[in-house]
Design a protein around this motif. Structure first.
Motif, short mmCIF file in Angstrom:
data_model
loop_
_atom_site.label_atom_id
_atom_site.label_comp_id
_atom_site.label_asym_id
_atom_site.label_seq_id
_atom_site.Cartn_x
_atom_site.Cartn_y
_atom_site.Cartn_z
N SER A 100 35.70 55.71 38.84
CA SER A 100 36.03 54.37 39.29
C SER A 100 35.28 53.32 38.46
CB SER A 100 35.68 54.23 40.77
OG SER A 100 36.03 52.96 41.24
N ALA A 101 34.05 53.65 38.07
CA ALA A 101 33.26 52.70 37.28
C ALA A 101 33.98 52.28 36.00
CB ALA A 101 31.90 53.32 36.92
N ALA A 102 34.71 53.23 35.40
CA ALA A 102 35.43 52.92 34.17
C ALA A 102 36.50 51.85 34.44
CB ALA A 102 36.07 54.18 33.60
N TYR A 103 37.25 52.03 35.52
CA TYR A 103 38.30 51.07 35.85
C TYR A 103 37.70 49.74 36.28
CZ TYR A 103 41.67 54.82 35.46
OH TYR A 103 42.45 55.83 34.96
N VAL A 104 36.67 49.83 37.14
CA VAL A 104 36.04 48.60 37.64
C VAL A 104 35.45 47.79 36.48
CG1 VAL A 104 34.10 47.73 38.99
CG2 VAL A 104 35.60 49.46 39.96
N SER A 105 34.86 48.49 35.52
CA SER A 105 34.23 47.76 34.42
C SER A 105 35.27 46.98 33.62
CB SER A 105 33.46 48.71 33.50
OG SER A 105 34.36 49.51 32.75
N GLU A 106 36.45 47.55 33.46
CA GLU A 106 37.52 46.84 32.76
C GLU A 106 37.98 45.62 33.55
OE1 GLU A 106 39.44 46.90 29.68
OE2 GLU A 106 37.38 47.55 29.46
N ILE A 107 38.12 45.81 34.85
CA ILE A 107 38.56 44.70 35.70
C ILE A 107 37.55 43.56 35.64
CG2 ILE A 107 39.00 44.01 38.09
CD1 ILE A 107 39.98 46.89 38.62
N ILE A 108 36.26 43.91 35.76
CA ILE A 108 35.23 42.86 35.78
C ILE A 108 35.10 42.20 34.40
CG2 ILE A 108 32.79 42.35 36.19
CD1 ILE A 108 32.74 44.54 38.24
N ARG A 109 35.19 43.02 33.35
CA ARG A 109 35.11 42.44 32.00
C ARG A 109 36.20 41.38 31.82
NH1 ARG A 109 38.03 42.37 28.05
NH2 ARG A 109 39.41 43.98 28.85
N ALA A 110 37.41 41.75 32.20
CA ALA A 110 38.51 40.79 32.06
C ALA A 110 38.23 39.56 32.93
CB ALA A 110 39.83 41.44 32.46
N GLY A 111 37.69 39.78 34.11
CA GLY A 111 37.39 38.67 35.02
C GLY A 111 36.34 37.73 34.44
N ILE A 112 35.31 38.31 33.84
CA ILE A 112 34.25 37.49 33.25
C ILE A 112 34.82 36.68 32.09
CG2 ILE A 112 32.12 37.55 31.89
CD1 ILE A 112 31.29 40.00 33.54
N GLN A 113 35.63 37.35 31.26
CA GLN A 113 36.15 36.66 30.09
C GLN A 113 37.18 35.59 30.46
OE1 GLN A 113 37.09 39.99 27.56
NE2 GLN A 113 35.07 39.93 26.61
N ALA A 114 37.72 35.69 31.68
CA ALA A 114 38.68 34.67 32.10
C ALA A 114 37.98 33.43 32.65
CB ALA A 114 39.62 35.26 33.16
N VAL A 115 36.67 33.53 32.90
CA VAL A 115 35.95 32.34 33.36
C VAL A 115 35.80 31.38 32.17
CG1 VAL A 115 33.75 31.47 34.27
CG2 VAL A 115 34.71 33.61 35.14
N ASP A 116 36.11 30.13 32.40
CA ASP A 116 36.06 29.11 31.34
C ASP A 116 34.73 29.17 30.59
OD1 ASP A 116 36.04 26.80 29.80
OD2 ASP A 116 37.14 25.65 31.32
N LYS A 117 34.83 29.19 29.26
CA LYS A 117 33.61 29.24 28.45
C LYS A 117 32.71 28.04 28.69
CE LYS A 117 32.26 31.00 24.13
NZ LYS A 117 31.50 29.83 23.72
N GLY A 118 33.33 26.97 29.14
CA GLY A 118 32.55 25.77 29.45
C GLY A 118 31.51 26.01 30.53
N GLN A 119 31.79 26.95 31.43
CA GLN A 119 30.83 27.26 32.49
C GLN A 119 29.53 27.79 31.91
OE1 GLN A 119 31.25 26.92 36.01
NE2 GLN A 119 32.85 25.57 35.28
#
Ligand code: ADP
Ligand code: MG
Lengths: 219, 240
Positions: A100-119
């Motif tokens: 599950s960690a493998a899948y979760v890490s991909e989900i979170i990575r995408a989530g982090i990268q979707a946060v505006d860089k301005g933040q």
């Protein structure tokens, strides 16, 4: 059609006990997978090449091979290699958590990268250190966006948990098989645990919706 | 307050800043103007190391921030920055946006951080919005909160990167007024802006950037009335 559910009535307490047996390892595996997945996602977005590489290889291995193979490997290979007699419970947590960690890490990575860089820039400009920025600014926003995807992963894990019946862990699924063998009726116990799985998933999904609604801070 | 010496910045092959040397004195208000893509934002971002210069040195309060040994986080605490697109923290209320960094970075107590935050919100005219979330504010209100958030760190210097460019016209003024007050209070400010009237009114000095070079530098009167370079003349003809 000769369905006769009365046949399995004496076995109902035995089957119901399987709910907790399943939940026990599913919950631990979810938490374990979530924590490890969060760490791996931070590896993946890190500027450190070695950490990137670890994150990538890890994901590639666990997503690139069948879960049942991982489960079998852990259950059979660990005793063979180390002499440690691993229990089905522990092997199940390890296999499902690591996977599950493998899948979760991909989900979170995408989530982090979707946060505006301005933040990130705003936090940096205020002198907020990286750790605090991740914990207080970036991850809360990332989690809000990825909650549906995470819930989906938890639902999948819960359903796939039935695989542990193959290594003799007495979970819901395994209990249905045991009852089936005892009564020479497979259909009724299978239908019965199917219903239980469905109810568990419904509860999980509803909980996810509630959390999601709570987190709708900004819109 | 700020000294810049032979500053260069490259993005790959693209040389964006070319040999810039200048200074900003304490209490001075400097407006940085120039065509789009001339390197204004990059220059501003080199002043708090959001961009790392390729060459050259930058000092803030006699501390060389381009020195790798400098703890840039500590320096940034003294430099407020306001962005074109606000970048408020959307999951925090307005008040929390203002108290977060003072509490977490400077270790202020909640009590004193909130007290100061409320004073600042009053100053920018948004007292009634302290429990609102950023997404429920108008652009002008967001930018005023962003200014207050930066001020909550009690910076010695404020950087503004086109703070009104993303705003609807009717909201530009409320933000410029807050900035005017700030300038009058003696804050050191570096402002990238296309608001020529504002730049002329509040600035002690104008910097004109063109293709990465600091082509002209002078008082607003000098610059707007008698630009020395043809590039500046052309630019002013287009925007005035
Ligand atoms: N992070 C970046 N990576 C690559 N090129 C960049 C980056 N930031 C800015 N540039 C380039 O640098 C030049 C100057 O940009 P900028 O400083 O934003 O100009 P201005 O603020 O005056 O419009 C532009 O050509 C832009 O494309
Ligand atoms: Mg710009």
């Amino acid at each position: 059609m000769n369905l006769d559910f009365s046949q399995i009535v004496p076995y109902i307490p035995f089957i119901l006990k399987g709910i907790w047996v399943t939940l026990k390892f599913v919950i631990i595996a979810i938490i374990f997978g979530f924590l490890l997945g969060t760490i791996l996602s931070l590896f993946k977005i890190s500027s450190n090449k070695a950490l990137n590489w670890i994150g990538k290889v890890y994901t590639s291995i666990f997503r690139g091979t069948p879960l049942i193979l991982q489960l079998m490997l852990i259950y059979f290979a660990i005793p063979q290699l180390t002499g440690y007699d691993i229990q089905p419970f522990l092997a199940s947590i390890l296999a499902f958590g690591l996977n599950s960690a493998a899948y979760v890490s991909e989900i979170i990575r995408a989530g982090i990268q979707a946060v505006d860089k301005g933040q990130t820039e705003a936090a940096q400009a205020l002198g907020v250190p990286y750790r605090l920025m991740m914990k207080d600014i970036i991850l809360p926003q990332a989690f809000k966006n990825i909650l549906p995807a995470l819930m989906n992963e938890f639902v999948t894990l819960t359903k796939e948990s039935a695989l542990v019946s193959t290594i003799g862990y007495l979970d819901l699924m395994r209990r249905a098989q045991v009852v089936g063998a005892d009564t020479y009726r497979n259909f009724e116990p299978l239908i019965f645990v199917g219903l239980i799985y469905w109810l568990m998933i419904m509860v999980l999904t509803t909980m996810g919706r509630i959390v999601e609604r709570r987190m709708k801070f900004s819109d | 307050m700020i000294k810049v010496e032979n500053l260069y910045k490259q993005f790959g092959e693209n040389e964006v800043l070319k040999n810039i040397s200048t200074h900003i004195d304490s209490g001075e208000v400097v407006s940085i103007i120039g065509p789009s893509g001339s390197g204004k934002s990059t220059f501003l971002r080199c002043l708090n190391m959001l961009e790392t210069p390729s060459q050259g040195k930058v000092w803030v309060n006699n501390q060389e921030i381009t020195d790798k040994k400098t703890n840039i986080m500590k320096v940034r605490e003294q430099i407020g920055m306001v962005f074109q697109h606000f970048y408020l923290f959307p999951h925090l209320t307005v008040l929390e946006n203002l108290t977060y960094a003072p509490m977490k970075v400077k270790g202020e107590s909640r009590e004193s951080a909130e007290k100061k935050a409320r004073e600042l919100l009053a100053k920018v005219g948004l007292s009634e919005k302290e429990t609102a979330y950023p997404n429920n504010l108008s652009g002008g209100q967001k930018q005023r909160v962003a200014i207050a958030r930066a001020l909550a760190m009690e910076p010695k210097l404020m950087l503004f990167d086109e703070p009104t460019s993303a705003l609807d016209p009717e909201m530009v003024k409320e933000v410029l007024n807050v900035m005017k007050d700030l300038a009058q209070s003696g804050m050191t400010m570096a402002i990238v802006t296309h608001e020529m009237g504002f730049a002329r009114e509040v600035s002690d000095r104008i910097m004109f950037l063109d293709e990465g070079k600091l082509l002209e530098e002078g008082s607003p009167n000098e610059f707007f009335n008698n630009p020395r370079t043809t590039r500046a003349k052309d630019f002013l003809e287009k925007v005035l």
